[in-house]
Design a protein around this motif. Structure first.
Motif, PDB file in Angstrom:
ATOM      1  N   THR A   1       5.405   4.492  -2.552  1.00  0.00           N
ATOM      2  CA  THR A   1       6.501   5.461  -2.679  1.00  0.00           C
ATOM      3  C   THR A   1       7.551   4.936  -3.635  1.00  0.00           C
ATOM      4  OG1 THR A   1       7.655   4.477  -0.853  1.00  0.00           O
ATOM      5  CG2 THR A   1       6.225   6.328  -0.320  1.00  0.00           C
TER       6      THR A   1
ATOM      7  N   GLN B   1       0.018  11.794   2.782  1.00  0.00           N
ATOM      8  CA  GLN B   1       0.615  11.389   4.049  1.00  0.00           C
ATOM      9  C   GLN B   1       2.134  11.371   3.955  1.00  0.00           C
ATOM     10  OE1 GLN B   1       0.915   7.396   4.676  1.00  0.00           O
ATOM     11  NE2 GLN B   1       1.441   7.512   6.816  1.00  0.00           N
ATOM     12  N   GLN B   2       2.633  10.982   2.773  1.00  0.00           N
ATOM     13  CA  GLN B   2       4.070  10.801   2.643  1.00  0.00           C
ATOM     14  C   GLN B   2       4.803  12.075   2.252  1.00  0.00           C
ATOM     15  OE1 GLN B   2       3.704   7.657  -0.049  1.00  0.00           O
ATOM     16  NE2 GLN B   2       3.140   6.207   1.535  1.00  0.00           N
TER      17      GLN B   2
ATOM     18  N   GLY C   1       0.827  -1.205   0.000  1.00  0.00           N
ATOM     19  CA  GLY C   1       0.000   0.000   0.000  1.00  0.00           C
ATOM     20  C   GLY C   1       0.856   1.248   0.000  1.00  0.00           C
TER      21      GLY C   1
ATOM     22  N   ARG D   1      -4.847   6.415  -3.043  1.00  0.00           N
ATOM     23  CA  ARG D   1      -3.470   6.724  -3.451  1.00  0.00           C
ATOM     24  C   ARG D   1      -3.146   8.188  -3.199  1.00  0.00           C
ATOM     25  NH1 ARG D   1      -2.482   3.219  -8.916  1.00  0.00           N
ATOM     26  NH2 ARG D   1      -2.684   1.223  -7.887  1.00  0.00           N
TER      27      ARG D   1
ATOM     28  N   LEU E   1      -2.485   8.631   0.425  1.00  0.00           N
ATOM     29  CA  LEU E   1      -1.176   8.088   0.798  1.00  0.00           C
ATOM     30  C   LEU E   1      -0.067   9.030   0.383  1.00  0.00           C
ATOM     31  CD1 LEU E   1      -1.538   4.307   0.060  1.00  0.00           C
ATOM     32  CD2 LEU E   1      -0.912   5.334   2.221  1.00  0.00           C
TER      33      LEU E   1
END
Lengths: 152, 385
Positions: free
Chosen positions: A96, B226-227, A93, B220, B223
């Motif tokens: 990156t 978040q990153q 998930g 996505r 995410l």
């Protein structure tokens, strides 16, 4: 169990800690004829891969990246140390680039972002099996260089 | 020794004060020397007093300012001499605080926002410390003012960053929890589709699959949000931003037969903002607008430039809303939900992180529009007074 290894059907090791995801993935993959062994964690995956009578029979390992104790990258690294290593596809998930590069550098065949489309999953696993077969057909066990691509 | 007229007057006043203190019989020369010493000491104290960064004043119990330093005078856009002799009015914040200090006979504190004479907003921590005599009566009050504008701004920024980090963690947690069932649902739908004849059931399944795809895209995006390492502002074109947001939501809008009206003003400037995060905010607002809209509704996205008093572009106004207040009761599953509120909150934080503001405005046709206002000038730190 030993009879399974004599078939021509590619054999997959599926490492996923979530039961619902594990079962559904195995059904998708099972429908197209793969033999699936399922484990819920990295420890069991490594134990199965390194068991003397088992390791050479796995064609592909499909593993979740985030596992409780031993994560998917560690499973990948241990699998790559085997004499005849299976191809490893990571399922995660964490979309990156950093993690993807780490996994690919460590020898992953490919990297799938969760949730991935079943079509992408099947295509990716199919390519991994093909590369595994090509590698086996080479006298020195080295497959032609394939450029891995990220699906999902 | 030659003195100026004003200096001579000060010396005579000091001399007179010393005569009164010591009584008759002291020689004139001694008085002059003492007066000279006293004045030198006072000038020295004055210099020290003015070097202090905090604002300081001595106020009599009748609220008359007896002495004030340079820092305090500067805060109020005047000179120390102009402050001395003035009386703290009872309707002035300082006067009100002074009355409290006199009544309570103990130090009182208060944080106040003031606007300086040059129009800058400053945050002041004000303390009034009563000086009591032997009878415990207030003789004088020391006024101590600390300009905490920079500290307050830094604290607000830290709080804002913490809130954003918290929302990132929340978004990440939600996304991770959503991921697994999404994966399972996708797999099962795929299996079901294999067994279904291409009639109504297959069509329904494809619709569900489309919805799942949309959810997966949102996951996505969350995410990625978040990153994000932290605030990283880059120049972005407003047109590109709107185009990307409409591209992300395009499939969803098309399926609901929502018509899009894009009203982009001329000469839109380049924004300096967190592009990807701003995209998430805009996508959220578009989805929120569509959630309460009837099928076949019309969505309007408009961008205009707000010109400041100096005639230069000062802010960008981005408006997202439906045209006409047509809310279909049958807009099943798309009514405003807590999830929608969460999206708005997330958008608000992103916009605020970019130095802007998010508000909802009622339009003349009864519809409600989300309005993002973003500054076009990168805010610089406010210089100290």
């Amino acid at each position: 169990m030993s009879q399974q290894y004599q078939t021509e059907r590619p054999r997959l090791l599926l490492v996923e800690d979530d039961e619902a995801a594990r079962v559904s993935l195995s059904r998708v993959l099972g429908r197209v004829g793969y033999q699936i062994d399922m484990v819920p964690d990295g420890e069991q995956a490594i134990a199965l891969l390194e068991a003397p009578d088992q390791h050479e029979h796995f064609d592909v390992v499909l593993t979740d990246l985030l596992l409780h104790e031993i994560d998917g990258v560690q499973v990948l690294k241990r699998a790559r140390q085997l004499p005849d290593p299976p191809e490893v596809v990571l399922l995660t998930g964490y979309g990156t680039l950093h993690t993807a590069i780490e996994a690919l550098r460590a020898g992953a065949f490919d990297y799938l972002l969760k949730p991935c489309k079943p079509e992408d999953l099947l295509r990716c696993i199919g390519e991994a099996v093909r590369r595994r077969n090509e590698r086996r057909s080479q006298p020195d066990g080295v497959a032609p260089a394939d450029q891995p691509q990220t699906h999902g | 020794m030659r003195y100026s007229q004003r200096g001579q007057a000060r010396r005579l006043a000091a001399n007179r004060h010393l005569r009164l203190s010591h009584g008759p019989g002291t020689s004139t020369d001694s008085f002059a020397q003492l007066a000279e010493t006293l004045l030198r000491s006072r000038d020295l104290l004055r210099a020290i007093f003015d070097q202090v960064h905090d604002g300081l004043a001595l106020v009599g119990r009748d609220r008359t300012v007896l002495a004030a330093n340079l820092a305090l005078a500067r805060l109020y856009g005047t000179t120390p001499a102009a402050l001395v002799g003035s009386v703290l009015a009872t309707d002035h914040p300082l006067g009100v605080l002074m009355l409290r200090a006199l009544a309570e006979r103990r130090p009182v504190n208060e944080r106040r926002q003031i606007t300086t004479s040059d129009g800058q907003a400053r945050t002041l921590d004000i303390q009034l410390i009563p000086q009591l005599d032997l009878n415990q009566s207030v003789e004088q009050v020391v006024l101590h003012v600390v300009d905490t504008t920079e500290q307050a701004q830094a604290a607000a920024l830290v709080l804002q960053n913490e809130q954003l980090a918290s929302s990132r963690r929340l978004a990440g947690s939600v996304a991770h929890r959503l991921n697994t069932p999404l994966q399972a649902a996708q797999n099962y739908l795929y299996l079901l589709d294999e067994h279904v004849a291409p009639d109504e059931r297959g069509k329904t399944l494809r619709l569900v699959t489309t919805e799942l795809d949309r959810m997966a895209q949102l996951v996505r995006s969350m995410l990625e949000f978040q990153q994000t390492d932290g605030p990283h502002q880059t120049p972005i074109s407003v047109g590109d931003l709107v185009e990307r947001a409409l591209l992300v939501t395009g499939g969803y809008l098309q399926r609901l037969r929502v018509t899009i009206t894009c009203d982009m003003g001329p000469d839109l400037p380049v924004l300096f903002a967190h592009g990807d995060e701003l995209l998430i905010a805009l996508v959220n607002l578009i989805l929120h607008a569509v959630e309460t809209m009837a099928d076949e509704g019309m969505l309007r996205v408009a961008a205009t430039v707000h010109v400041g008093d100096d005639g230069k572009p000062a802010a960008l106004r981005l408006e997202v809303g439906q045209v006409g207040a047509r809310h279909a009761p049958g807009a099943s599953g798309r009514a405003a939900t807590n999830y929608g509120d969460g999206r708005i909150e997330l958008s608000r934080r992103i916009v605020e992180q970019c130095g802007g503001a998010l508000a909802f405005e009622a339009r003349h046709d009864g519809a409600r529009s989300a309005v993002i206002v973003l500054p076009l000038v990168v805010p610089l730190p406010v210089p100290a007074i």
